[in-house]
Design a protein around this motif. Structure first.
Motif, PDB file in Angstrom:
ATOM      1  N   PRO A  23     -45.713  99.876 -14.351  1.00 34.26           N
ATOM      2  CA  PRO A  23     -45.038 100.922 -14.869  1.00 34.26           C
ATOM      3  C   PRO A  23     -45.847 101.690 -15.733  1.00 34.26           C
ATOM      4  O   PRO A  23     -46.788 101.342 -15.986  1.00 34.26           O
ATOM      5  CB  PRO A  23     -43.813 100.396 -15.851  1.00 34.26           C
ATOM      6  N   SER A  24     -45.450 102.879 -15.714  1.00 34.48           N
ATOM      7  CA  SER A  24     -46.191 104.176 -16.332  1.00 34.48           C
ATOM      8  C   SER A  24     -46.352 103.733 -17.956  1.00 34.48           C
ATOM      9  O   SER A  24     -47.493 104.124 -18.432  1.00 34.48           O
ATOM     10  CB  SER A  24     -45.755 105.549 -16.114  1.00 34.48           C
ATOM     11  N   TRP A  25     -45.585 102.913 -18.678  1.00 29.69           N
ATOM     12  CA  TRP A  25     -45.933 102.738 -19.947  1.00 29.69           C
ATOM     13  C   TRP A  25     -46.668 101.719 -20.470  1.00 29.69           C
ATOM     14  O   TRP A  25     -47.115 101.692 -21.502  1.00 29.69           O
ATOM     15  CB  TRP A  25     -44.542 102.642 -20.656  1.00 29.69           C
ATOM     16  N   VAL A  26     -47.090 101.093 -19.321  1.00 33.85           N
ATOM     17  CA  VAL A  26     -47.957  99.858 -19.714  1.00 33.85           C
ATOM     18  C   VAL A  26     -49.501 100.242 -19.947  1.00 33.85           C
ATOM     19  O   VAL A  26     -50.092 100.889 -19.118  1.00 33.85           O
ATOM     20  CB  VAL A  26     -48.103  98.804 -18.502  1.00 33.85           C
ATOM     21  N   ARG A  27     -50.102  99.688 -21.102  1.00 33.24           N
ATOM     22  CA  ARG A  27     -51.462 100.073 -21.465  1.00 33.24           C
ATOM     23  C   ARG A  27     -52.160  98.902 -21.535  1.00 33.24           C
ATOM     24  O   ARG A  27     -53.419  98.933 -21.428  1.00 33.24           O
ATOM     25  CB  ARG A  27     -51.474 100.664 -22.965  1.00 33.24           C
ATOM     26  N   THR A  28     -51.702  97.482 -21.655  1.00 32.55           N
ATOM     27  CA  THR A  28     -52.549  96.559 -21.774  1.00 32.55           C
ATOM     28  C   THR A  28     -51.907  95.246 -21.018  1.00 32.55           C
ATOM     29  O   THR A  28     -50.689  95.380 -20.844  1.00 32.55           O
ATOM     30  CB  THR A  28     -52.916  95.843 -23.101  1.00 32.55           C
ATOM     31  N   THR A  29     -52.788  94.394 -20.373  1.00 30.75           N
ATOM     32  CA  THR A  29     -52.018  93.243 -19.692  1.00 30.75           C
ATOM     33  C   THR A  29     -52.812  91.979 -20.262  1.00 30.75           C
ATOM     34  O   THR A  29     -54.010  92.141 -20.693  1.00 30.75           O
ATOM     35  CB  THR A  29     -52.353  93.180 -18.358  1.00 30.75           C
ATOM     36  N   ARG A  30     -51.951  90.889 -20.367  1.00 27.37           N
ATOM     37  CA  ARG A  30     -52.652  89.761 -20.799  1.00 27.37           C
ATOM     38  C   ARG A  30     -52.140  88.588 -20.001  1.00 27.37           C
ATOM     39  O   ARG A  30     -50.619  88.293 -20.061  1.00 27.37           O
ATOM     40  CB  ARG A  30     -52.233  89.559 -22.285  1.00 27.37           C
ATOM     41  N   GLU A  71     -44.788  82.199 -23.220  1.00 31.34           N
ATOM     42  CA  GLU A  71     -45.395  83.397 -23.323  1.00 31.34           C
ATOM     43  C   GLU A  71     -46.546  83.500 -24.303  1.00 31.34           C
ATOM     44  O   GLU A  71     -46.714  84.490 -25.099  1.00 31.34           O
ATOM     45  CB  GLU A  71     -43.994  84.584 -24.094  1.00 31.34           C
ATOM     46  N   SER A  72     -47.138  82.430 -24.813  1.00 24.94           N
ATOM     47  CA  SER A  72     -48.248  82.225 -25.534  1.00 24.94           C
ATOM     48  C   SER A  72     -49.370  82.822 -24.840  1.00 24.94           C
ATOM     49  O   SER A  72     -49.346  82.725 -23.645  1.00 24.94           O
ATOM     50  CB  SER A  72     -48.481  81.188 -26.252  1.00 24.94           C
ATOM     51  N   ALA A  73     -50.310  83.245 -25.489  1.00 24.85           N
ATOM     52  CA  ALA A  73     -51.538  83.835 -24.900  1.00 24.85           C
ATOM     53  C   ALA A  73     -52.376  82.796 -24.231  1.00 24.85           C
ATOM     54  O   ALA A  73     -52.660  82.163 -24.817  1.00 24.85           O
ATOM     55  CB  ALA A  73     -52.278  84.786 -25.849  1.00 24.85           C
ATOM     56  N   LEU A  74     -53.051  83.295 -23.034  1.00 24.27           N
ATOM     57  CA  LEU A  74     -53.814  82.447 -22.189  1.00 24.27           C
ATOM     58  C   LEU A  74     -55.102  83.407 -22.276  1.00 24.27           C
ATOM     59  O   LEU A  74     -56.278  82.690 -22.069  1.00 24.27           O
ATOM     60  CB  LEU A  74     -53.652  82.123 -20.693  1.00 24.27           C
ATOM     61  N   ALA A  75     -54.981  84.571 -22.393  1.00 20.38           N
ATOM     62  CA  ALA A  75     -56.162  85.327 -22.402  1.00 20.38           C
ATOM     63  C   ALA A  75     -56.320  86.538 -23.338  1.00 20.38           C
ATOM     64  O   ALA A  75     -55.104  86.769 -23.958  1.00 20.38           O
ATOM     65  CB  ALA A  75     -56.867  85.667 -21.267  1.00 20.38           C
ATOM     66  N   ASP A  76     -57.536  87.123 -23.848  1.00 20.31           N
ATOM     67  CA  ASP A  76     -57.289  88.253 -24.696  1.00 20.31           C
ATOM     68  C   ASP A  76     -56.730  89.582 -23.670  1.00 20.31           C
ATOM     69  O   ASP A  76     -56.812  89.379 -22.445  1.00 20.31           O
ATOM     70  CB  ASP A  76     -58.783  88.832 -24.983  1.00 20.31           C
ATOM     71  N   PRO A  77     -56.140  90.420 -24.218  1.00 23.50           N
ATOM     72  CA  PRO A  77     -55.541  91.621 -23.631  1.00 23.50           C
ATOM     73  C   PRO A  77     -56.523  92.505 -22.710  1.00 23.50           C
ATOM     74  O   PRO A  77     -57.534  92.545 -23.383  1.00 23.50           O
ATOM     75  CB  PRO A  77     -54.956  92.372 -24.785  1.00 23.50           C
ATOM     76  N   VAL A  78     -56.159  93.060 -21.780  1.00 22.04           N
ATOM     77  CA  VAL A  78     -57.046  93.652 -20.964  1.00 22.04           C
ATOM     78  C   VAL A  78     -56.433  95.056 -20.677  1.00 22.04           C
ATOM     79  O   VAL A  78     -55.439  95.316 -20.541  1.00 22.04           O
ATOM     80  CB  VAL A  78     -57.148  93.232 -19.513  1.00 22.04           C
ATOM     81  N   GLN A  79     -57.315  96.147 -21.088  1.00 23.22           N
ATOM     82  CA  GLN A  79     -56.788  97.562 -20.875  1.00 23.22           C
ATOM     83  C   GLN A  79     -56.431  98.034 -19.385  1.00 23.22           C
ATOM     84  O   GLN A  79     -57.402  97.682 -18.591  1.00 23.22           O
ATOM     85  CB  GLN A  79     -57.831  98.338 -21.437  1.00 23.22           C
ATOM     86  N   VAL A  80     -55.674  98.701 -19.309  1.00 20.10           N
ATOM     87  CA  VAL A  80     -55.054  99.020 -17.737  1.00 20.10           C
ATOM     88  C   VAL A  80     -55.820 100.271 -17.709  1.00 20.10           C
ATOM     89  O   VAL A  80     -55.812 101.311 -18.231  1.00 20.10           O
ATOM     90  CB  VAL A  80     -53.588  99.019 -17.757  1.00 20.10           C
ATOM     91  N   GLU A  81     -56.454 100.420 -16.505  1.00 23.13           N
ATOM     92  CA  GLU A  81     -57.293 101.806 -16.154  1.00 23.13           C
ATOM     93  C   GLU A  81     -56.665 102.447 -14.845  1.00 23.13           C
ATOM     94  O   GLU A  81     -56.366 103.908 -14.827  1.00 23.13           O
ATOM     95  CB  GLU A  81     -58.801 101.453 -15.765  1.00 23.13           C
ATOM     96  N   ASP A  82     -56.194 101.729 -13.971  1.00 21.54           N
ATOM     97  CA  ASP A  82     -55.825 102.305 -12.690  1.00 21.54           C
ATOM     98  C   ASP A  82     -54.428 102.038 -12.381  1.00 21.54           C
ATOM     99  O   ASP A  82     -53.846 102.295 -11.333  1.00 21.54           O
ATOM    100  CB  ASP A  82     -56.938 101.848 -11.372  1.00 21.54           C
ATOM    101  N   GLY A  83     -53.581 101.526 -13.346  1.00 27.68           N
ATOM    102  CA  GLY A  83     -52.204 101.175 -13.301  1.00 27.68           C
ATOM    103  C   GLY A  83     -51.950 100.103 -12.300  1.00 27.68           C
ATOM    104  O   GLY A  83     -50.713  99.951 -11.689  1.00 27.68           O
ATOM    105  N   ARG A  84     -52.825  99.084 -11.955  1.00 30.03           N
ATOM    106  CA  ARG A  84     -52.547  98.231 -10.846  1.00 30.03           C
ATOM    107  C   ARG A  84     -53.235  96.770 -11.298  1.00 30.03           C
ATOM    108  O   ARG A  84     -54.284  96.651 -11.955  1.00 30.03           O
ATOM    109  CB  ARG A  84     -53.103  98.904  -9.573  1.00 30.03           C
TER     110      ARG A  84
END
Length: 855
Positions: free
Chosen positions: A812-819, A825-838
């Motif tokens: 979605p267009s509003w997503v800035r990070t993925t993790r 829903e506890s984290a398995l990794a650090d957040p990653v910045q979304v660059e190409d929306g995919r």
């Protein structure tokens, strides 16, 4: 080291079963107060309050003071509870239902058990190890369905997830019940366990169903005598302490893969008849799950209204309370299932209201008809699919009187083939906070069309064009044959279908309905000694044809025996006519054949199954269950009948969620399912896949079955389990060698059809205006929901197949990070910045991945 017997004092609490919920709750409150007194005084060192936190909520509703005492003891670790909110039948509910169950438990109680406690479920799905692992749980305590030859084993799921598993009966209240026999009973228990596992440690679960157990401190003399006689140490303990010692005690464990549906030893019943008892209960549950998972949760990701999310949480709480094995399985008294039905209907009402509220926010007012349309009316088509998709739509619209449907326009304004049937006058009432109560009278029309490229988890608007002369009605003729796309479809005298393809290859007996006797109960199918199988008799066939589809509409009847003879050994001579209407649809854009079977059941003690023949001599068939595909053998209808007390015959019926398939190449058949969870690969009379449409029985449990040689519960009559009255079921059939991924997609889309509703006023946009939803290609979306933290969303995708899947996710267009996150829903990794929306990933066979999507 002296081997030890760990005595864990507990209770197994069915919220509802052979009594309705309130009857049990009155006992639960008494038990809870007694537990608080005994643990508080030290009479009980600790207590396991079953595997479900819902008991806290149930007590709190009438005795908040007792619930507060319990919560304090839970926080102190002297009372253990969970990890589930309810002890669900984990085969009949969806994977996401199980995930919500565990999430609800953590909301209800800050400290839940770390043991995957599920000893009384009627078998276990292959995906349970991964679900437990997803909540940080690497242990399981099971019983029914576990291989009886293994007291301990490593249970692995399709993705390699593993739990250290203890196979243990939970009901051992009688061991310490009587002071005079306790020493001997403990000694007998230890010796029996020594035969299963010579070096221990052993687990004595001191408790049972709805019983206040005897504290071990009151049997200290008996325990000391048992220790002396058996050479063991008998200690009051906890499940956590037992599992810690049990893991240390064994170095080399057998590995058990896949689902746990093994035939048990004495009194360890699998109870497979629960897959089809009271089918209306399963159907309502499935509708509610689909609504919440595929439509409400995705829609609410973009809602900031706290009231919406509170209502969704309430709906999930209601739905999960229908998941216990005695509730969803249909094996309780009639009063219970009246309540489970109402619960599910409440969930549907909440879900529909939330969908309407989000639609209103988006400019699509779904609240009834408004001013009756004269020229055009908009229809909102919403997809629960994770990818942009085509799909069939059937929807009713109401217009001004004397107006008829003359055409349909897609979101781009292009004409679309549509079928319209005029249903006559219609009356509609609507009211809301900002709508004065109003009753409108107009004309109703039933539309059928194919919506194309509906956005993933989004909507598209189609415009119905009205006029004064009907141009879209199907033609109707008499006859038993139709030709569609080069295939000839012919209705046989028994209402089954014969298909002849363009090459002249013919397959007969498709969708044959077979009805046989059933002298069993809600737990087990049990055919009469002298069974009589009946098939339908065709009365009339009509062929409806339009540019959209061809429909064979069959009126038929089953001459069904009224019930059983007084000795229950045969079907009765008295016959009742069971009316049937079978619709077989061939839509112009696809190869799938779709069945709708409507019947009015007026008979007792019988089972109706829908059969599809499988060419050759197949040895196995496959079906999807949760996030993986399981393979089962073709079997006789029922295995060898037991001759000793307390045993159960093998029954080849197994759970399936959205499809079952068998055969190879052009001879492959695939059945697409909708809320029909019981399927069997049958070898008798030629190989076929048999899907249970209806099972009618009149007893909760009986003690005189041949397929199970004792009772599985109290012998109560349950007249409503005969399932009298109307029933409608949907199935579909695909013939030929679909690629596995295509079959999974077809099945998912059949199971979750598009929602379509008339809007009150015209919608300004034609397709969801901005990609606010993810689009997933190459895998199935399991969940798209607001994160438990309230910040962002969680996307979960699954590859249920046994090959790698190349997956592309447009975010979605509003997503800035993925993790990457676990199921909890506890984290398995650090957040990653979304660059190409995919996101582009390869999912391994049977792999499931979850991401947190952040703003």
């Amino acid at each position: 080291m002296t081997p030890r017997t760990h005595v864990v004092t507990h209770v197994h609490w069915d919220r509802e079963w052979y009594r309705p919920f309130e009857g049990y709750r009155s006992r639960l409150v008494e038990l809870a107060e007694r537990i608080c007194d005994d643990v508080g005084s030290g009479t009980l060192a600790s207590f396991h309050l079953d595997g479900q936190t819902v008991t806290l909520d149930d007590v709190a509703a009438v005795r908040p003071d007792v619930a507060d005492r319990l919560r304090c003891l839970v926080e102190d670790g002297r009372v253990t509870i969970g990890p589930w909110h309810v002890l669900a039948d984990n085969q009949l509910v969806s994977a996401e239902n199980l995930v919500r169950n565990l999430l609800l438990a953590r909301r209800a109680c800050g400290r839940t058990s770390s043991i995957g406690y599920s000893p009384d479920a009627f078998g276990h799905p292959a995906d349970l190890p991964r679900i437990l692992n997803g909540f940080g749980i690497d242990t399981a305590l099971v019983w029914r369905g576990a291989p009886p030859e293994h007291a301990r084993f490593r249970w692995t799921g399709p993705d390699g997830a593993e739990v250290f598993t203890v196979n243990q009966a939970y009901h051992q209240a009688e061991v310490l019940w009587d002071a005079e026999t306790a020493a001997q009973a403990v000694g007998t228990f230890v010796e029996n366990e020594r035969r299963r596992l010579p070096d221990g440690p052993w687990l004595l679960l001191n408790g049972g169903d709805h019983l206040a157990p005897v504290p071990p401190s009151r049997r200290s003399d008996a325990l000391a005598a048992a220790e002396s006689a058996t050479g063991t140490a008998v200690v009051e303990s906890t499940l956590s302490d037992f599992f810690s010692e049990a893991r240390r005690a064994v170095a080399d464990l057998p590995v058990v893969d896949g689902e746990l549906r093994h035939l048990g030893d004495r009194l360890t019943f699998l109870l497979p008849g629960t897959l089809s008892a009271r089918g209306y209960v399963k159907a309502l549950n499935d509708r509610a799950q689909v609504l919440l998972e595929r439509f409400v949760e995705p829609a609410l990701v973009r809602s900031s209204e706290a009231a919406h999310h509170d209502l969704l949480a309430h709906a999930w709480d209601l739905l999960v309370k229908n998941a216990p094995h005695d509730s969803i399985c249909g094996c309780s008294v009639d009063e219970v299932h009246r309540e489970t039905t109402v619960r599910a209907e409440r969930v549907l009402e909440i879900g529909d209201q939330l969908v309407r509220r989000v639609g209103l926010h988006d400019g699509a007012d779904l609240r009834g008809r408004g001013k009756l349309a004269h020229d055009t009316v908009d229809v909102l088509v919403t997809s629960g699919d994770g990818d942009d998709a085509d799909g069939i739509v059937e929807v009713d619209v109401t217009t001004a009187p004397e107006r008829v449907v003359t055409g349909l326009l897609d979101p781009d304004g292009r004409p679309v083939a549509v079928e319209a049937v005029e249903l006559g006058p219609d009356q509609w009432f609507e009211a809301d906070l900002d709508l004065m109560p109003d009753t409108l009278r107009g004309a109703r029309h039933r539309l059928a069309f194919v919506a194309q490229a509906v956005p993933a988890l989004g909507s598209a608007v189609y415009t119905v064009v009205l006029g004064d002369r009907a141009t879209c009605a199907p033609s109707t003729s008499s006859g038993r044959t139709a030709t569609v796309g080069g295939r000839v479809l012919t209705v046989a005298d028994d209402a089954s279908l014969t298909l002849t393809d363009a090459d002249g290859h013919t397959v007969s007996g498709l969708g044959l309905l077979r009805d046989g006797g059933d002298r069993g109960d809600s737990y087990n199918y049990d055919p009469p000694l002298e069974d009589l199988e009946v098939v339908p008799r065709v009365i009339d066939v009509r062929v409806h044809e339009s540019a959209v589809r061809t429909v064979l509409e069959i009126d038929a009847a089953l001459a069904t025996p009224q019930g059983l003879t007084p000795d229950r050994d045969a079907r009765s001579a008295t016959v009742v006519e069971t009316p049937l209407r079978v619709r077989i649809e061939a839509w112009a854009h696809e190869q799938t054949l779709r069945w709708t079977v409507r019947l009015d059941n007026r008979a007792d003690d019988h089972r109706l199954r829908w059969h599809v023949p499988v060419a050759g001599s197949p040895t196995s068939w496959s079906a999807d269950t949760h996030w993986s595909v399981q393979t089962r053998p073709f079997t006789p209808v029922l295995g060898e009948l037991p001759s000793e007390p307390g045993l159960e015959a093998a029954c080849g019926t197994s759970p399936a969620h959205t499809f079952a398939t068998a055969g190879d190449g052009p001879g492959r058949v695939a059945v697409l399912l909708d809320a029909l969870p019981e399927v069997q690969g049958v070898v008798e009379g030629g190989s076929s896949l048999a899907v249970t449409l209806l099972r009618s029985v009149g007893w909760l449990s009986r003690f005189d079955l041949r397929s199970r040689t004792t009772g599985a519960g109290p012998a109560f009559e349950v007249a409503e389990a005969q399932s009298h009255g109307p029933r409608e079921v949907r199935l579909a059939l695909r013939l030929g060698d679909d690629a596995a991924v295509d079959l999974a997609v077809h099945a998912a889309r059949h199971h979750v059809p598009f929602r379509a509703e008339q809007v009150r006023t015209a919608v300004a946009w034609r397709r969801t205006p901005e990609r606010t939803m993810p689009r997933v290609a190459g895998a199935l979306v399991s969940a798209f929901k607001r994160a438990e933290s309230g910040d962002g969303a969680v996307l979960r995708v699954a590859n249920p197949l046994d090959v790698d899947a190349d997956v592309r996710i447009d975010l979605p267009s509003w997503v800035r990070t993925t993790r990457d996150v676990r199921l909890d829903e506890s984290a398995l990794a650090d957040p990653v910045q979304v660059e190409d929306g995919r996101i582009a990933v390869v999912l391994r066979p049977s792999e499931v991945r979850s991401w947190h999507l952040g703003h």
